[in-house]
Every structure is written in C-alpha cells, then in structure tokens.
Design a protein around this motif. Sequence first.
Motif, PDB file in Angstrom:
ATOM      1  N   VAL A 148     -17.211 -10.848  -2.840  1.00  0.00           N
ATOM      2  CA  VAL A 148     -17.234  -9.469  -3.557  1.00  0.00           C
ATOM      3  C   VAL A 148     -16.164  -9.858  -4.956  1.00  0.00           C
ATOM      4  CG1 VAL A 148     -18.053  -8.089  -1.975  1.00  0.00           C
ATOM      5  CG2 VAL A 148     -15.568  -8.464  -2.403  1.00  0.00           C
ATOM      6  N   PRO A 149     -16.321  -9.374  -6.107  1.00  0.00           N
ATOM      7  CA  PRO A 149     -15.349  -9.493  -7.105  1.00  0.00           C
ATOM      8  C   PRO A 149     -14.238  -8.539  -6.791  1.00  0.00           C
ATOM      9  CG  PRO A 149     -17.299  -8.222  -7.987  1.00  0.00           C
ATOM     10  CD  PRO A 149     -17.427  -8.515  -6.555  1.00  0.00           C
ATOM     11  N   GLY A 150     -12.934  -8.939  -7.146  1.00  0.00           N
ATOM     12  CA  GLY A 150     -11.815  -7.882  -7.080  1.00  0.00           C
ATOM     13  C   GLY A 150     -10.642  -8.628  -7.606  1.00  0.00           C
ATOM     14  N   PRO A 151      -9.590  -7.854  -7.434  1.00  0.00           N
ATOM     15  CA  PRO A 151      -8.397  -8.467  -7.952  1.00  0.00           C
ATOM     16  C   PRO A 151      -8.069  -9.647  -6.608  1.00  0.00           C
ATOM     17  CG  PRO A 151      -8.096  -6.233  -7.655  1.00  0.00           C
ATOM     18  CD  PRO A 151      -9.478  -6.488  -7.091  1.00  0.00           C
ATOM     19  N   ARG A 152      -7.218 -10.605  -6.903  1.00  0.00           N
ATOM     20  CA  ARG A 152      -6.375 -11.378  -5.729  1.00  0.00           C
ATOM     21  C   ARG A 152      -5.376 -10.202  -5.234  1.00  0.00           C
ATOM     22  NH1 ARG A 152      -6.322 -16.727  -7.874  1.00  0.00           N
ATOM     23  NH2 ARG A 152      -6.724 -16.674 -10.019  1.00  0.00           N
ATOM     24  N   MET A 153      -5.629 -10.363  -3.948  1.00  0.00           N
ATOM     25  CA  MET A 153      -4.852  -9.228  -3.154  1.00  0.00           C
ATOM     26  C   MET A 153      -3.704  -9.636  -2.241  1.00  0.00           C
ATOM     27  SD  MET A 153      -7.661  -6.215  -2.194  1.00  0.00           S
ATOM     28  CE  MET A 153      -6.545  -5.576  -0.886  1.00  0.00           C
ATOM     29  N   ALA A 154      -2.958  -8.903  -1.980  1.00  0.00           N
ATOM     30  CA  ALA A 154      -1.727  -8.886  -1.015  1.00  0.00           C
ATOM     31  C   ALA A 154      -1.926  -7.776  -0.007  1.00  0.00           C
ATOM     32  CB  ALA A 154      -0.275  -8.942  -1.382  1.00  0.00           C
ATOM     33  N   ALA A 155      -2.557  -8.208   1.270  1.00  0.00           N
ATOM     34  CA  ALA A 155      -2.822  -7.063   2.042  1.00  0.00           C
ATOM     35  C   ALA A 155      -1.811  -6.383   3.039  1.00  0.00           C
ATOM     36  CB  ALA A 155      -3.772  -7.528   2.878  1.00  0.00           C
ATOM     37  N   SER A 156      -1.974  -4.849   2.990  1.00  0.00           N
ATOM     38  CA  SER A 156      -1.381  -4.245   4.131  1.00  0.00           C
ATOM     39  C   SER A 156      -2.371  -3.740   5.008  1.00  0.00           C
ATOM     40  CB  SER A 156      -0.822  -2.958   3.345  1.00  0.00           C
ATOM     41  OG  SER A 156       0.155  -3.154   2.576  1.00  0.00           O
ATOM     42  N   GLY A 157      -1.822  -3.006   6.093  1.00  0.00           N
ATOM     43  CA  GLY A 157      -2.623  -2.606   7.227  1.00  0.00           C
ATOM     44  C   GLY A 157      -2.417  -1.075   7.394  1.00  0.00           C
ATOM     45  N   ARG A 158      -2.762  -0.584   8.676  1.00  0.00           N
ATOM     46  CA  ARG A 158      -2.496   0.850   9.024  1.00  0.00           C
ATOM     47  C   ARG A 158      -0.916   0.948   8.692  1.00  0.00           C
ATOM     48  NH1 ARG A 158      -5.358   0.694  14.610  1.00  0.00           N
ATOM     49  NH2 ARG A 158      -4.824  -1.233  14.558  1.00  0.00           N
ATOM     50  N   GLU A 159      -0.533   2.362   8.337  1.00  0.00           N
ATOM     51  CA  GLU A 159       0.497   2.395   7.667  1.00  0.00           C
ATOM     52  C   GLU A 159       1.504   2.971   9.107  1.00  0.00           C
ATOM     53  OE1 GLU A 159       0.199   4.795   4.298  1.00  0.00           O
ATOM     54  OE2 GLU A 159      -1.779   3.927   3.975  1.00  0.00           O
ATOM     55  N   ILE A 160       2.902   2.772   9.001  1.00  0.00           N
ATOM     56  CA  ILE A 160       3.796   3.185  10.444  1.00  0.00           C
ATOM     57  C   ILE A 160       4.431   4.423   9.861  1.00  0.00           C
ATOM     58  CG2 ILE A 160       5.616   2.577  11.649  1.00  0.00           C
ATOM     59  CD1 ILE A 160       4.696  -0.316  11.542  1.00  0.00           C
ATOM     60  N   CYS A 161       4.300   5.537  10.758  1.00  0.00           N
ATOM     61  CA  CYS A 161       5.218   6.829  10.522  1.00  0.00           C
ATOM     62  C   CYS A 161       5.659   7.277  11.796  1.00  0.00           C
ATOM     63  CB  CYS A 161       4.266   7.735   9.867  1.00  0.00           C
ATOM     64  SG  CYS A 161       5.040   9.121   9.324  1.00  0.00           S
ATOM     65  N   GLY A 162       6.881   8.137  11.957  1.00  0.00           N
ATOM     66  CA  GLY A 162       7.155   8.580  13.046  1.00  0.00           C
ATOM     67  C   GLY A 162       6.186   9.813  13.506  1.00  0.00           C
ATOM     68  N   VAL A 163       6.270   9.984  14.790  1.00  0.00           N
ATOM     69  CA  VAL A 163       5.401  11.179  15.254  1.00  0.00           C
ATOM     70  C   VAL A 163       5.960  12.437  14.755  1.00  0.00           C
ATOM     71  CG1 VAL A 163       4.922  12.411  17.494  1.00  0.00           C
ATOM     72  CG2 VAL A 163       4.885   9.789  17.522  1.00  0.00           C
ATOM     73  N   GLY A 164       5.093  13.221  14.225  1.00  0.00           N
ATOM     74  CA  GLY A 164       5.351  14.537  13.601  1.00  0.00           C
ATOM     75  C   GLY A 164       5.833  14.389  12.219  1.00  0.00           C
ATOM     76  N   GLY A 165       5.647  13.343  11.599  1.00  0.00           N
ATOM     77  CA  GLY A 165       6.152  12.886  10.385  1.00  0.00           C
ATOM     78  C   GLY A 165       5.125  13.127   9.219  1.00  0.00           C
ATOM     79  N   LEU A 166       5.207  12.786   7.836  1.00  0.00           N
ATOM     80  CA  LEU A 166       4.388  12.967   6.988  1.00  0.00           C
ATOM     81  C   LEU A 166       2.868  12.856   7.290  1.00  0.00           C
ATOM     82  CD1 LEU A 166       3.976  13.738   3.904  1.00  0.00           C
ATOM     83  CD2 LEU A 166       4.454  11.311   3.400  1.00  0.00           C
ATOM     84  N   MET A 167       2.638  11.384   7.901  1.00  0.00           N
ATOM     85  CA  MET A 167       1.105  10.938   8.050  1.00  0.00           C
ATOM     86  C   MET A 167       0.483  11.546   9.336  1.00  0.00           C
ATOM     87  SD  MET A 167       0.785   9.466   5.304  1.00  0.00           S
ATOM     88  CE  MET A 167      -0.629   8.539   5.284  1.00  0.00           C
ATOM     89  N   ASP A 168       1.301  12.385  10.222  1.00  0.00           N
ATOM     90  CA  ASP A 168       0.863  12.816  11.527  1.00  0.00           C
ATOM     91  C   ASP A 168       0.459  14.350  11.406  1.00  0.00           C
ATOM     92  OD1 ASP A 168       0.165  12.973  14.189  1.00  0.00           O
ATOM     93  OD2 ASP A 168       2.294  13.230  14.731  1.00  0.00           O
ATOM     94  N   TRP A 169      -0.707  14.572  10.446  1.00  0.00           N
ATOM     95  CA  TRP A 169      -0.919  15.754  10.201  1.00  0.00           C
ATOM     96  C   TRP A 169      -1.958  16.634  11.034  1.00  0.00           C
ATOM     97  CZ3 TRP A 169      -1.877  12.211   5.711  1.00  0.00           C
ATOM     98  CH2 TRP A 169      -3.215  12.087   5.558  1.00  0.00           C
ATOM     99  N   ASN A 170      -2.712  15.786  11.921  1.00  0.00           N
ATOM    100  CA  ASN A 170      -3.482  16.500  12.733  1.00  0.00           C
ATOM    101  C   ASN A 170      -2.860  17.074  13.908  1.00  0.00           C
ATOM    102  OD1 ASN A 170      -5.937  16.112  11.394  1.00  0.00           O
ATOM    103  ND2 ASN A 170      -5.861  13.957  11.987  1.00  0.00           N
ATOM    104  N   PRO A 171      -3.157  18.502  14.172  1.00  0.00           N
ATOM    105  CA  PRO A 171      -2.454  18.862  15.206  1.00  0.00           C
ATOM    106  C   PRO A 171      -3.018  18.487  16.358  1.00  0.00           C
ATOM    107  CG  PRO A 171      -3.618  20.678  13.919  1.00  0.00           C
ATOM    108  CD  PRO A 171      -3.537  19.426  13.225  1.00  0.00           C
TER     109      PRO A 171
END
Length: 452
Positions: A148-171
């Motif tokens: 597939v066409p696209g930019p040369r990439m530097a890859a990240s994966g799933r993001e790390i966050c503390g429990v109850g932090g910004l990304m832990d939004w599902n009750p």
Amino acid sequence: MKTASGLSVIRNGQLVDGTGSPPVPDAAVVIQDGVIRYAGPAATMPADLAARLDNPADANSPDAPCREIDARGGTIMPGLVEAHFHATYFNVAALEDLDIKYPVEYVTLLAAANAKLALECGYTAARSGGSLFNIDGWLKKAIENGIVPGPRMAASGREICGVGGLMDWNPDYRKIGMEGLVLLINGPDEARAAVRKLVKDGVEWVKTYPTGDAAAPDVNDHHTLCMTFDEMHAVVATAHNHGLKVTGHCRATEGIKNALRAGYDTLEHGTFVDDEALEMIIERDVPVVPALYFEKASIDRGPEIGMPQKVIDGHKETLDGGAESALRILKAGGRLGMGGDYGFAWNPHGDYAKELSFFVNYVGFSPLDTIRCATKTGAEIMGRGRELGTLEPGKLADVLVVEGDVVEDISILEDRRRFIAVMQGGAVKAGQLTQPAENGAARRRELAEQAR
Ligand SMILES: [Zn+2]
C-alpha cells in the motif's frame, strides 16, 4: 519500498532545502538511484553531472534514461514529516468511538486509506503518536513492501495510561475495557509489563499519558497527572533497555518535568512549559511536538458538534499555553516537530498542512522555521535525520515539487492539487505527474482560467 533507478533532475524552481537556509532561486536537484547527488543553483552544478544530464547515454545505467521534472517556477522542497500521526484514528466524532465502533479488520483498512491520503498530501514520512491494536507496525511493513502507498513510518502501538486516567474513559459497568487502544497500568510493575507487550509487538515508540487533557474536564483535565513518576521511569528504563523510544501526552507542567526527568525521548504537546521545564528541554535537546491544530479545530468547530463549553474553554487555554510554549522553545534554540493529531471528525485526515499555516499565521513562526520543523526535525524525531528531512547530497530523494512559492504563502501546502510530484526515493508516488493525462489537462485549464 520501490525507489527510482537511473538519473533524474528537477529544474526550474526555487530550492527550499529544509535546513532553514534561505531559498535558492533557479535551482536544480539531481537524483541518482533514489539518492540526491546535487541540490543547489542550477548554474553551479558540477560539470560532470551537467554533462551526464545532457547526454544520459553516457550515464552508468544507460538503460535508465534521464528523467526531467519541470517545477514550473514553483518550489522544490523535502517531503513533509507528520510527527504526530494517528493512521488508525478514523475521523471519529466521539473519543469513545475509537475503541468500539469498528473491528480491527476494518480499522486496518481505514488506516491504509489514511496512509495513502497522507502521502498524497505531501507527507513522505510519519512518526506515529499511538495506534489501535498493533496496526501501525503492520501498516509500516505493508508500506515498505510496496503493498500500500504511504509515508515511511515510525510505528507506535497501544498507548499506556494509568488506570482512571485520561484514556480510561469506559466506566466499569460497561464491562468493555479499553482493549484496542490502551494498556492500562497501576504501578511500575504493570508499566514494565505493558512495555514488554509492546516490545513483542515490534513497535519503535512507546506512547504514554503522563497528563490529562481539556477533553476530560471533570477528573482528567489538562492540569491533572495520569501517571506517577515511578511508572514513567519504569516505562523508560524498560523501553530503552530494548531499544524503544518513549514519548508522552504532556500538558500539565509537572507532567512535562516528570517526563524530562524520567528520560523521555520526545514530548507530545509540551503545553504548559515553565522556566525550569524550558531549561531541561534545551539542556537535554528533547524535541517537542506541540500538535496545536487539534486545539484550534476543537475551538472553531466544537460548538457545531455539541462540545460542552467547559471543554472548549479548556482547549482555548491549551491553545494559548501551547502556542506560547512553542515560541519560547523555538527562540531558546529547541527542536519542534509538526503534527496536528488528525483523525477526528472536526480535525480530519487530509488537513495535515493546516498545522503549518497555523504556526506561521497564529503562533508567529517564520515559514522557513516552520518548514524546517516539518522536514529536518521530523526526520530527526524518527531517528532518520541522516537519511531524510533535507535536500542535501547523500540523502534519500523524498522530494515535493509544488506549484508556487511556499515561503511567500505556506498555505499552498494545504492544497494537494498543487503538488506536481510527491517523491519517495526519487520515485514519483503522487501529484499531478501520476494522474491520467485528462486530469492533468483539466488542471492546466483550471490554472489558465485562474490566471485570466
Ligand atoms: Zn495524539
């Protein structure tokens, strides 16, 4: 990735080389086998190269005739680098959609479409700012293998966050967790375990959430911390041990300092930088990617999508703080990357270069400084500063040939119809030269009409 073979030359345009140097009028860029041989005034091209261009049959690869690209009086510059790219964020209308709206199979296809769009927009390289599942790593592989066409990439994966932090939004009562998007941690041991998962996934960058954001005004706003220093330090020690780099969403001043003290390789946002934090950024030469257009778009378009006023007010404070910090970092001699956190309904993929115009028109950067941040510094953030990011001999020929003077009007870069060629390794991957002749003719008619 497919690159060009043989000799080619781009002429009849000004050269903006990405180093921040003033434009070179009437320039030429000579490319051989995908690598830049010469970039400078056409008049002072080395005689041996000039002779070979005039008589390509004498070139070392006589079966690959010299190709000539006419910049039509426009600009020849390095390919842009999106330094905070979310290929897997599919223009979601609400944050919750990120993790639950579609299965991984469909998100992967959407990410491939976003990568193609980014390349068409002149972004020949991109550093991921976080990915759903492990899509980035495989997307990168597919791009490198020419699937597939696209930019040369530097890859990240799933993001790390503390429990109850910004990304832990599902009750918890929803019982769905955050499986695709985030690795939630409590304490240094779980931080280490999360990084080790990412090591196995094969990513290059570990994206973390040291602080909150205006998007979550009640319990995780932009002045709140979402990870402890000990957790952050455990992330860095484990990641660096395995050769991975670490970055983080850093808005609150204390979160920025924690990240710097923990040894982060870059900072995302770096919003509320005080004197002490600025000193550390400069002393340690840590690049910062402000990603401000997300804030601007949230303020401008928030009301129409029903964003609460409290959230919009927080984005306003973030935008002002982020713009001021970015300018202070630039003036102090620090390094900044350009990326705008695109992938939301109000800040969609394709708008990438709006970040550049914003830095010139609102933050007060010069166009040349902005372009340097978006090319040279972007490549350095990716760890590929020796190969990419400027138009200099020996670098890979990732080049944009653009109609018009981008130093005079940087917003030209927002309009992908104005790209004559988007090149990776000397091969033309997007732009007018890749379009069917009829499209090219239509574009010429359109330009002729505009000129009238
Ligand atoms: Zn982001």
